[in-house]
Design an enzyme around this catalytic site. Structure first.
Site, mmCIF file in Angstrom:
data_model
loop_
_atom_site.group_PDB
_atom_site.id
_atom_site.type_symbol
_atom_site.label_atom_id
_atom_site.label_comp_id
_atom_site.label_asym_id
_atom_site.label_seq_id
_atom_site.Cartn_x
_atom_site.Cartn_y
_atom_site.Cartn_z
ATOM 1 N N ASP A 1 -8.652 -5.115 -6.034
ATOM 2 C CA ASP A 1 -8.179 -3.974 -5.254
ATOM 3 C C ASP A 1 -8.695 -2.696 -5.899
ATOM 4 O OD1 ASP A 1 -6.921 -2.082 -3.760
ATOM 5 O OD2 ASP A 1 -4.892 -2.804 -4.117
ATOM 6 N N SER B 1 0.848 -1.186 0.000
ATOM 7 C CA SER B 1 0.000 0.000 0.000
ATOM 8 C C SER B 1 0.894 1.250 0.000
ATOM 9 C CB SER B 1 -0.961 -0.042 1.186
ATOM 10 O OG SER B 1 -1.993 0.909 1.034
ATOM 11 N N HIS C 1 -7.283 -5.589 -1.593
ATOM 12 C CA HIS C 1 -6.058 -4.917 -1.156
ATOM 13 C C HIS C 1 -5.219 -5.834 -0.270
ATOM 14 C CE1 HIS C 1 -3.823 -1.222 -1.086
ATOM 15 N NE2 HIS C 1 -3.878 -1.085 0.221
#
Length: 709
Positions: free
Chosen positions: A632, A551, A664
């Site tokens: 995602d 991320s 994600h």
């Protein structure tokens, strides 16, 4: 007998029993919890509802069924739980903890998915019940599995939020449903007309998607309190959620009163953790100030009188609006006499319990309550009328620990540790330490360090440098099945997990320093960390170092790749990272880039472009593994394909790992195993870490024996 893993491998991590938080019964003698286990031999998951004897620490199986979940005490012995059925239906069943062989009976059947059950005893004969069920726009129960399917797959939208996290949005929304449970002829059933939609006709949604749950609402003897997004503001652009109260006396009202909003002047952000006092006439909760900053500091608030929703009191309020306590309160538990609050908050990589007076006028900066090692995940009153707390926690070496905490005497006693405090995994607290170094300015930065269990002080071990996501987040002393430092340490690395600018748990100045500064102070802090390791940690071989992040951590990997620090590492791993900050408006929660990049992309394009990793691709040179998933929607898969295409075109050693059915996070056990094997294979190759053929051990072969202890 305690089983011990000969080596902590990904197989051990992913097949170890995963326990939920445990809930004690009213007398504090037993606690309900769920446990799930995945077998890589049978490729199947086993799920159980178990009951723990708090005095002995022993547990037994009550229900073994993949479709059963959410056990909730009704009495000292009887418990209600959910059982999923065909076509998305749910049965509400009642079982007995003392008679696990008895056949549970059905309270009700709902033709839809039910979750987030809460109960509250109203009197000797009635129990208030609340849960969440998806509702149609007209307030009826919604079940996507039984709805008529259109002939076309087209989706048409005329406004923002079109998709969220991993789901394309529909017109149906989460809603709270309530009822009263009464016991007749020895069995519980719903009174009156059964489940009533508390939010019908309101345009309000609770829990707040995608991560809302039981913490978004509470039930008391006088009604319901809940949080919901402001229906007048676009949820893609604003975080504003308000607190509402619905007065209910019997929980059989077929026409629920309209929700009444609770006033919090000057605070317009996320609202969380509404919690009734035991008396039922007060509510404690948290609220953020900014309506476009998802990681703003929650302020602790008290509604002292449900009869006056226009008056709330803020704890630690200051004239400048910053607040006198620099940490972030999360969950709230009232003391037995309602005189104190026990609040969890993150501090220096641990989630702790803090005790403070329940009257804001008397509250001083709180001290934390003594708990076991690691981070607290759940706090409950041990028993009706007891001042003690039952705490569920985890640590870097223990994936689940239940303990009894006595705040008045400062004691914490372990009741049950799922891994025998790490011994089952061959892990020890002695291999966990931390460092503190000067950051990019007049402030300190903290990092967690984990060494291999067979660490030899005379040897040097390659560096594994982990960079956390968020970016307003932190590495903590808690368990993870996705980014577990011990997995890397047991391969033969010294793992350093820094918490640079942007990290939570170190005060708001450090956290807020990342705003408009994504590749500035945080990157420089990481450079300072690397330099500290080179100078002060002679047992770490930085010449064979590797760096990994997900991320925002993946963003930083891409940023490092184009800057001098990138040449310090033998290999990089980027999981679901940002390739170009100019693509941030392909995300779903647009309030995030608006805050972190100080405006919209059309108002402040320069602010987005300044910290764009894509502008430095000419400098890329380090071998890199790219991982991304098609579900995602926070960072679309093109953010993974673009850097992979760059790396391949430039002839830089690179690999792409893609999951079509993950979001994600990588959550499915078989996918997670592939993830670990690819990641470890990649970094081990470039760091020169030898493979260990012992991929099985006593734990993975005897998981059923471990569960029976």
């Amino acid at each position: 007998m305690t089983l011990k893993a000969t080596k902590f491998t990904p197989e051990v991590l992913l097949s170890a029993p995963r326990r939920s938080a445990a809930a004690p019964n009213p007398s504090g003698t037993q606690a309900l919890f769920t446990v799930s286990t995945y077998s890589f031999e049978s490729h199947k998951k086993v799920s159980q509802i178990r009951v723990l004897d708090i005095s002995s620490g022993q547990s037994k199986v009550l229900i073994e069924d993949l479709s059963s979940s959410e056990p909730t005490w009704l009495t000292d012995d009887e418990f209600l739980y959910l059982k999923g059925g065909e076509h998305g239906s749910t049965s509400l069943l009642v079982g007995s903890a003392s008679r696990p062989d008895s056949v549970p009976y059905e309270v009700a059947s709902v033709k839809a998915g039910v979750s987030n059950v809460k109960i509250k005893k109203l009197d000797s004969s009635a129990i208030a019940f609340a849960c969440t069920i998806l509702a149609t726009p007209d307030g009826e129960i919604s079940n996507p599995e039984t709805e008529e399917k259109p002939y076309s797959s087209a989706k048409v939208y005329t406004g923002l939020f079109v998709r969220h996290w991993d789901t394309w949005l529909t017109e149906s929304r989460n809603s709270i449903w309530y009822a009263a449970l009464e016991k007749r002829d020895g069995k519980y059933s719903f009174s009156g007309e059964g489940l009533i939609n508390a939010l019908v006709g309101t345009k309000l949604e609770c829990p707040v998607a995608p991560f809302g749950g039981t913490g978004d609402f509470d039930i008391g003897p006088s009604g319901l309190v809940f949080v919901a997004k402001d229906p007048e503001l676009n949820p893609a652009l604003y975080t504003k959620t308000d607190l509402y109260f619905i007065p209910l006396t019997s929980f059989t009202e077929t026409a629920p009163p309209s929700p009444k909003i609770v006033a919090t002047p000057g605070l317009e952000g996320y609202t969380n953790s509404p919690t009734f006092s035991h008396s039922g006439n007060k509510v404690a909760f948290t609220r953020m100030r900014s309506k476009q900053y998802e990681s703003d500091k929650p302020r602790l608030l008290l509604l002292p009188d449900l009869g006056n929703l226009d008056k709330t009191e803020e704890f630690y309020k200051t004239d400048d609006g910053e607040g006198g306590w620099d940490y972030r309160p999360e969950s709230i538990t009232w003391s037995v006499d309602d005189s104190s609050l026990f609040v969890t908050a993150e501090k220096f990589a641990r989630t702790l319990i803090f005790s403070l007076p329940a009257n804001p006028a008397d509250a001083k900066v709180p001290e934390h309550v003594r708990t076991t090692d690691g981070s607290v995940g759940d706090v409950r009153q041990l028993a009706d009328g007891s001042p003690k707390l039952f705490v569920s926690s985890s640590s870097l070496v223990d994936n689940s620990c239940y303990s009894v905490v006595d705040p008045s005497h400062g004691t914490a006693a372990v009741v049950s540790s799922n891994s025998k405090q790490g011994k089952t995994f061959g892990l020890s607290r002695s291999n966990c330490t931390d460092i503190t170094f000067k950051g990019d300015g007049d402030y300190d930065v903290h990092a967690l360090v984990m060494r291999p269990s067979n660490h030899d002080p005379k040897k040097k071990y390659p560096l594994c440098f982990l960079i956390h996501g968020g970016p307003q987040g932190a590495w903590g002393d808690g368990w993870s099945t996705r980014w577990n430092p011990a997995i890397f340490a047991e391969q033969g690395y010294v793992v350093v997990s820094p918490n640079p600018t942007g990290s939570t748990g170190y005060g708001m100045s450090l956290q807020n320093g990342i705003k408009g500064n994504w590749g500035g102070r945080p990157y420089n802090d990481l450079v300072k960390c690397f330099e500290y390791i080179e100078k002060e940690m002679p047992f770490v071989d930085t010449d064979r170092g590797v760096a990994l992040g997900a991320s925002y951590g993946g963003y930083m990997i891409n940023w490092i790749q184009g800057h001098p620090l990138g040449r310090k590492f033998k290999a990089l791993v980027c999981h679901d990272g940002v390739f170009s900050t100019l693509n941030q408006w392909s995300t779903e929660e647009l309030f995030f880039p608006i805050h972190d990049f100080e405006g919209t992309i059309y108002e402040n394009r320069e602010g987005y472009a300044r910290w764009d990793p894509a502008q430095f691709v000419n400098e890329w040179a380090t071998p890199q593994l790219i991982i991304h998933s098609e579900l995602d929607y926070r960072l679309p898969i093109t953010e993974g394909l673009s850097p992979f295409n760059i790396l391949q075109s430039k002839g830089i050693p690179s690999k792409l790992l893609m999951f079509p059915d993950e979001n994600h996070w990588v959550l499915k056990p078989e996918n997670s195993l592939v993830w670990h094997r690819e990641v470890l294979g990649w970094i081990n190759h470039y760091a020169g870490v030898g493979e260990d053929s012992d991929e099985t051990d006593a734990l993975t072969k005897s998981i059923d024996r471990l569960m029976s202890e």
